[in-house]
Motif scaffolding. Structure first.
Motif, mmCIF file in Angstrom:
data_model
loop_
_atom_site.group_PDB
_atom_site.id
_atom_site.type_symbol
_atom_site.label_atom_id
_atom_site.label_comp_id
_atom_site.label_asym_id
_atom_site.label_seq_id
_atom_site.Cartn_x
_atom_site.Cartn_y
_atom_site.Cartn_z
ATOM 1 N N GLU A 1 -44.565 -30.975 -27.904
ATOM 2 C CA GLU A 1 -45.042 -29.594 -28.477
ATOM 3 C C GLU A 1 -46.765 -29.537 -28.153
ATOM 4 O O GLU A 1 -47.274 -28.206 -27.942
ATOM 5 N N GLN B 1 -48.561 -26.712 -25.477
ATOM 6 C CA GLN B 1 -49.415 -25.410 -25.926
ATOM 7 C C GLN B 1 -50.226 -25.019 -24.290
ATOM 8 O O GLN B 1 -51.036 -25.931 -24.082
ATOM 9 N N THR C 1 -46.391 -24.788 -34.721
ATOM 10 C CA THR C 1 -46.474 -26.193 -34.192
ATOM 11 C C THR C 1 -45.677 -27.080 -34.993
ATOM 12 O O THR C 1 -44.872 -27.790 -34.738
ATOM 13 N N ALA D 1 -42.074 -25.840 -35.461
ATOM 14 C CA ALA D 1 -41.423 -26.571 -34.172
ATOM 15 C C ALA D 1 -41.188 -28.093 -34.329
ATOM 16 O O ALA D 1 -39.982 -28.346 -34.046
ATOM 17 N N GLN E 1 -37.363 -29.028 -34.525
ATOM 18 C CA GLN E 1 -36.728 -29.716 -33.571
ATOM 19 C C GLN E 1 -36.305 -31.241 -33.690
ATOM 20 O O GLN E 1 -35.518 -31.877 -32.982
ATOM 21 N N ASP F 1 -44.519 -19.252 -31.600
ATOM 22 C CA ASP F 1 -45.503 -19.589 -30.596
ATOM 23 C C ASP F 1 -45.715 -18.284 -29.528
ATOM 24 O O ASP F 1 -45.010 -17.007 -29.891
#
Length: 373
Positions: free
Chosen positions: A45, A49, A130, A133, A137, A147
């Motif tokens: 992640e 970015q 983030t 996520a 995830q 995002d």
């Protein structure tokens, strides 16, 4: 502008249609999707970015080979981490990754605090999206993400006016993301939202005919897909100039300096930089008396997201040098050390041969990119 905007589709319909599309067209074999752990998801992640998936994959695989877990990363020195980050850009990400690994080891007993969105978002380099996520995830627990890809999908679907970086617009998008995010299949849903934005709902070439929401998308209905999301108001990029000293010794080694830990190229190794030739000469008089200057190389431009840097390399040769010190080192271009290098410096060093200076070619760029993943 309301904080609770109406949705285009009932959330259950949106979720079902998106997941049906994802099952057939989504990305299911990315490296970080295999052997999912909070550590592997976190590293991916951060790398993703502002960087595309195809660029990230080889960096991720090299990083995992060298640092297979958070303990190994925390135990490494910053030079080693930034060396593996060289070329990926946005180096603050690499520095924060290293800092966060040490925080996890020292304050969380080596376990990522995925039980808490607030605790995850408090780690260096991790924001709200983030953190969401990583939690979604790696654990499958419900967590909302927003995002760049998700912002673009929601902005077009609802024809949301205004630059998404504005607080009022961002609040509206978070509200939409919250309402659409399901309690089940969260791993697939969050990946599907990112995949939809990265593969179909792209900024420049959206493929609306393949989108599962073509008939509901308000931007598409108006024929204004490319107007959404609105761009950040542009400001003219200022230009700065610098001289970079390419100081070689009799062995063909080049003198490097480590940049301060914060600021431009923080923590990376670079060539000594000067505002003008007088400052460069004064430094040589003090540290390398007797150094002989060669002709300057051609100036080239390195572009950042917030300014352009015009770089003029100034080669010179020296027989001896005062004590190098902790923040300087000799670098052998034919046997490069594993250290983090600023991108244009890496290119300049690669153009060197022992006892020979050859002018560089090309244009280096570190501009901000659309965060397509």
């Amino acid at each position: 502008m309301t904080d609770h905007p109406p949705v285009v589709l009932p959330p259950e319909t949106f979720q079902r249609r998106l997941l049906d599309w994802f099952d057939v067209h989504g990305r299911h074999n990315l490296p970080w999707q295999q052997n999912r752990t909070p550590y592997r998801v976190w590293v991916s992640e951060i790398m993703l970015q502002q960087t595309q998936v195809t660029t990230v994959i080889p960096y991720f695989e090299r990083f995992m080979e060298r640092f297979p877990d958070v303990e190994a990363l925390a135990a490494a020195n910053q030079d080693e981490v930034l060396h593996l980050w060289t070329g990926l850009g946005y180096y603050a990400r690499g520095r924060n990754l290293h800092k966060a690994a040490r925080v996890v080891m020292e304050e969380h007993d080596g376990a990522f605090p995925v039980h808490s969105l607030e605790a995850m978002a408090s780690l260096p380099g991790i924001g709200r999206s983030t953190a969401g996520a990583i939690i979604a995830q790696s654990t499958g627990r419900r967590a909302v993400i927003l995002d760049g890809n998700v912002k673009r999908v929601l902005t077009r679907l609802h024809a949301v006016e205004g630059w998404p970086g504005r607080p009022a617009v961002e609040r509206r998008l978070w509200s939409l993301a919250e309402r659409y995010t399901p309690a089940e299949r969260v791993i697939d849903f969050t990946q599907a939202m990112m995949d939809l934005g990265a593969t179909l709902c792209r900024r420049g070439r959206p493929e609306c005919g393949r989108c599962p929401f073509e008939t509901e998308c308000l931007a598409h209905e108006r024929g204004e897909e490319r107007r959404f999301p609105e761009s950040k108001p542009k400001k003219a990029l200022p230009t700065r100039q610098t001289l970079m000293l390419l100081l070689l010794d009799d062995s063909g080694r080049v003198l490097l300096e480590q940049r301060p830990s914060s600021g431009l190229w923080g923590g990376l190794w670079s060539l000594p930089q000067f505002e003008d030739s007088e400052a460069l000469q004064a430094w040589l008089d003090q540290h390398a008396p007797g150094a002989e200057l060669d002709d300057e190389w051609s100036t080239f431009t390195h572009t950042f997201s917030h300014f352009r840097l015009e770089i003029t390399p100034q080669p010179a040769r020296v027989t001896c040098l005062d004590a190098v010190g902790e923040s300087r080192r000799w670098f052998d271009p034919t046997d490069p050390a594993n250290i983090g290098l600023a991108a244009p410096v890496k290119g300049l060093l690669e153009s060197l041969r022992p006892f020979t200076l050859s002018a560089p070619a090309g244009h280096a760029s570190e501009s901000a990119k659309e965060p397509s993943r």
